[in-house]
Design a protein around this motif. Structure first.
Motif, PDB file in Angstrom:
ATOM      1  N   ALA A 111      37.437  34.120  50.469  1.00  0.00           N
ATOM      2  CA  ALA A 111      37.083  35.263  49.462  1.00  0.00           C
ATOM      3  C   ALA A 111      37.235  34.874  48.181  1.00  0.00           C
ATOM      4  CB  ALA A 111      37.849  36.480  49.566  1.00  0.00           C
ATOM      5  N   MET A 112      36.568  35.456  47.210  1.00  0.00           N
ATOM      6  CA  MET A 112      36.895  34.996  45.710  1.00  0.00           C
ATOM      7  C   MET A 112      36.768  36.325  45.040  1.00  0.00           C
ATOM      8  SD  MET A 112      35.336  32.022  43.208  1.00  0.00           S
ATOM      9  CE  MET A 112      35.813  30.676  44.254  1.00  0.00           C
ATOM     10  N   GLY A 113      37.792  36.340  43.982  1.00  0.00           N
ATOM     11  CA  GLY A 113      37.816  37.806  43.419  1.00  0.00           C
ATOM     12  C   GLY A 113      38.003  37.520  41.880  1.00  0.00           C
ATOM     13  N   TRP A 114      37.783  38.513  41.180  1.00  0.00           N
ATOM     14  CA  TRP A 114      38.129  38.471  39.873  1.00  0.00           C
ATOM     15  C   TRP A 114      39.091  39.737  39.542  1.00  0.00           C
ATOM     16  CZ3 TRP A 114      36.215  35.260  36.097  1.00  0.00           C
ATOM     17  CH2 TRP A 114      35.231  34.481  36.596  1.00  0.00           C
ATOM     18  N   PHE A 115      40.162  39.509  38.622  1.00  0.00           N
ATOM     19  CA  PHE A 115      41.020  40.164  38.251  1.00  0.00           C
ATOM     20  C   PHE A 115      41.161  40.200  36.665  1.00  0.00           C
ATOM     21  CE2 PHE A 115      43.390  41.232  42.239  1.00  0.00           C
ATOM     22  CZ  PHE A 115      42.619  40.372  43.125  1.00  0.00           C
ATOM     23  N   ARG A 116      41.721  41.061  35.926  1.00  0.00           N
ATOM     24  CA  ARG A 116      41.986  40.827  34.637  1.00  0.00           C
ATOM     25  C   ARG A 116      43.079  41.746  34.393  1.00  0.00           C
ATOM     26  NH1 ARG A 116      37.434  45.939  33.120  1.00  0.00           N
ATOM     27  NH2 ARG A 116      38.512  47.788  33.783  1.00  0.00           N
ATOM     28  N   GLN A 117      43.687  41.346  33.194  1.00  0.00           N
ATOM     29  CA  GLN A 117      44.924  41.729  32.567  1.00  0.00           C
ATOM     30  C   GLN A 117      44.845  42.102  31.093  1.00  0.00           C
ATOM     31  OE1 GLN A 117      48.390  39.300  33.290  1.00  0.00           O
ATOM     32  NE2 GLN A 117      49.501  40.961  33.367  1.00  0.00           N
ATOM     33  N   ALA A 118      45.129  43.228  30.797  1.00  0.00           N
ATOM     34  CA  ALA A 118      45.033  43.576  29.275  1.00  0.00           C
ATOM     35  C   ALA A 118      46.481  43.372  28.892  1.00  0.00           C
ATOM     36  CB  ALA A 118      44.566  44.983  29.341  1.00  0.00           C
ATOM     37  N   PRO A 119      46.747  43.419  27.668  1.00  0.00           N
ATOM     38  CA  PRO A 119      47.983  43.277  26.913  1.00  0.00           C
ATOM     39  C   PRO A 119      48.913  44.424  27.392  1.00  0.00           C
ATOM     40  CG  PRO A 119      46.196  42.937  25.179  1.00  0.00           C
ATOM     41  CD  PRO A 119      45.556  43.582  26.346  1.00  0.00           C
ATOM     42  N   GLY A 120      50.111  44.192  27.750  1.00  0.00           N
ATOM     43  CA  GLY A 120      51.160  45.267  28.022  1.00  0.00           C
ATOM     44  C   GLY A 120      50.903  45.963  29.544  1.00  0.00           C
ATOM     45  N   LYS A 121      49.714  45.299  29.903  1.00  0.00           N
ATOM     46  CA  LYS A 121      49.411  46.146  31.491  1.00  0.00           C
ATOM     47  C   LYS A 121      49.446  45.006  32.618  1.00  0.00           C
ATOM     48  CE  LYS A 121      46.354  49.376  29.841  1.00  0.00           C
ATOM     49  NZ  LYS A 121      45.075  50.257  29.980  1.00  0.00           N
ATOM     50  N   GLU A 122      49.436  45.519  33.766  1.00  0.00           N
ATOM     51  CA  GLU A 122      49.613  44.670  34.986  1.00  0.00           C
ATOM     52  C   GLU A 122      48.136  44.174  35.267  1.00  0.00           C
ATOM     53  OE1 GLU A 122      53.160  46.711  37.572  1.00  0.00           O
ATOM     54  OE2 GLU A 122      51.356  46.648  38.555  1.00  0.00           O
ATOM     55  N   ARG A 123      48.189  43.039  36.065  1.00  0.00           N
ATOM     56  CA  ARG A 123      46.801  42.458  36.211  1.00  0.00           C
ATOM     57  C   ARG A 123      46.344  43.315  37.577  1.00  0.00           C
ATOM     58  NH1 ARG A 123      46.597  36.140  37.524  1.00  0.00           N
ATOM     59  NH2 ARG A 123      47.590  36.294  35.376  1.00  0.00           N
ATOM     60  N   GLU A 124      44.832  43.682  37.246  1.00  0.00           N
ATOM     61  CA  GLU A 124      44.356  44.542  38.163  1.00  0.00           C
ATOM     62  C   GLU A 124      43.030  43.895  38.733  1.00  0.00           C
ATOM     63  OE1 GLU A 124      43.059  48.060  36.013  1.00  0.00           O
ATOM     64  OE2 GLU A 124      41.596  46.889  34.976  1.00  0.00           O
ATOM     65  N   PHE A 125      42.525  44.291  39.923  1.00  0.00           N
ATOM     66  CA  PHE A 125      41.411  43.963  40.522  1.00  0.00           C
ATOM     67  C   PHE A 125      40.242  44.508  39.873  1.00  0.00           C
ATOM     68  CE2 PHE A 125      38.800  42.821  44.066  1.00  0.00           C
ATOM     69  CZ  PHE A 125      38.069  44.062  44.565  1.00  0.00           C
ATOM     70  N   VAL A 126      39.356  43.798  39.843  1.00  0.00           N
ATOM     71  CA  VAL A 126      38.162  44.241  39.249  1.00  0.00           C
ATOM     72  C   VAL A 126      36.897  43.936  40.683  1.00  0.00           C
ATOM     73  CG1 VAL A 126      36.110  43.307  37.762  1.00  0.00           C
ATOM     74  CG2 VAL A 126      38.592  43.209  37.195  1.00  0.00           C
ATOM     75  N   ALA A 127      36.734  42.833  41.051  1.00  0.00           N
ATOM     76  CA  ALA A 127      35.833  42.541  42.148  1.00  0.00           C
ATOM     77  C   ALA A 127      36.107  41.303  42.994  1.00  0.00           C
ATOM     78  CB  ALA A 127      34.305  42.557  41.435  1.00  0.00           C
ATOM     79  N   ALA A 128      35.393  41.486  44.164  1.00  0.00           N
ATOM     80  CA  ALA A 128      35.787  40.432  45.135  1.00  0.00           C
ATOM     81  C   ALA A 128      34.459  40.118  45.991  1.00  0.00           C
ATOM     82  CB  ALA A 128      36.942  40.741  46.033  1.00  0.00           C
ATOM     83  N   HIS A 129      34.366  38.930  46.328  1.00  0.00           N
ATOM     84  CA  HIS A 129      33.082  38.409  47.264  1.00  0.00           C
ATOM     85  C   HIS A 129      33.657  37.896  48.469  1.00  0.00           C
ATOM     86  CE1 HIS A 129      30.031  35.945  49.003  1.00  0.00           C
ATOM     87  NE2 HIS A 129      29.176  36.786  48.462  1.00  0.00           N
TER      88      HIS A 129
END
Length: 129
Positions: free
Chosen positions: A33-51
């Motif tokens: 699987a390959m996925g995308w996550f994102r992290q905004a300043p001051g926030k935890e890394r969060e899931f965006v999408a996966a394949h």
């Protein structure tokens, strides 16, 4: 040593689009699987999408459903994240990740950072309102 290289980030106005790319470099490997996550300043890394490699199933966070689309090229090595209708709250560093550990089709497995064993360095996406 496998490295994931992201590209395509940048500055865009709200409502605009960007396409992120992620490709492995170094030795070849087969991921589940390959996925995308994102992290905004001051926030935890969060899931965006996966394949998921097997069957090509895709998974999305509720916040991006209908706006983002994950896909891979025919060779299966490069994964893309097409982001449309961008909002200011999409501003974050976006990370590509690959997993050789996930075998289930249950979506919950794909949303957890600890199930991914390879990570890219991240690419900044900034959406101006």
């Amino acid at each position: 040593q496998v490295q994931l290289v992201e590209s395509g980030g940048g500055l865009v106005q709200a409502g605009g689009s960007l396409r992120l790319s992620c490709a492995p470099s170094g030795r070849t490997f087969r991921y589940n699987a390959m996925g995308w996550f994102r992290q905004a300043p001051g926030k935890e890394r969060e899931f965006v999408a996966a394949h998921r490699w097997s069957g090509g199933t895709t998974y999305y966070a509720d916040s991006v459903k209908g706006r983002f689309s994950i896909s891979r090229d025919n060779a299966g090595n490069t994964v893309y994240l097409q982001m449309n209708g961008l909002k200011s709250e999409d501003t974050a560093v976006y990370y590509c990740a690959a997993s050789t550990r996930i075998y289930s089709s249950v979506s919950d497995y794909y949303t957890k950072t600890y199930n991914y064993n390879y990570w890219g360095q991240g690419t900044q996406v900034t959406v101006s309102s």
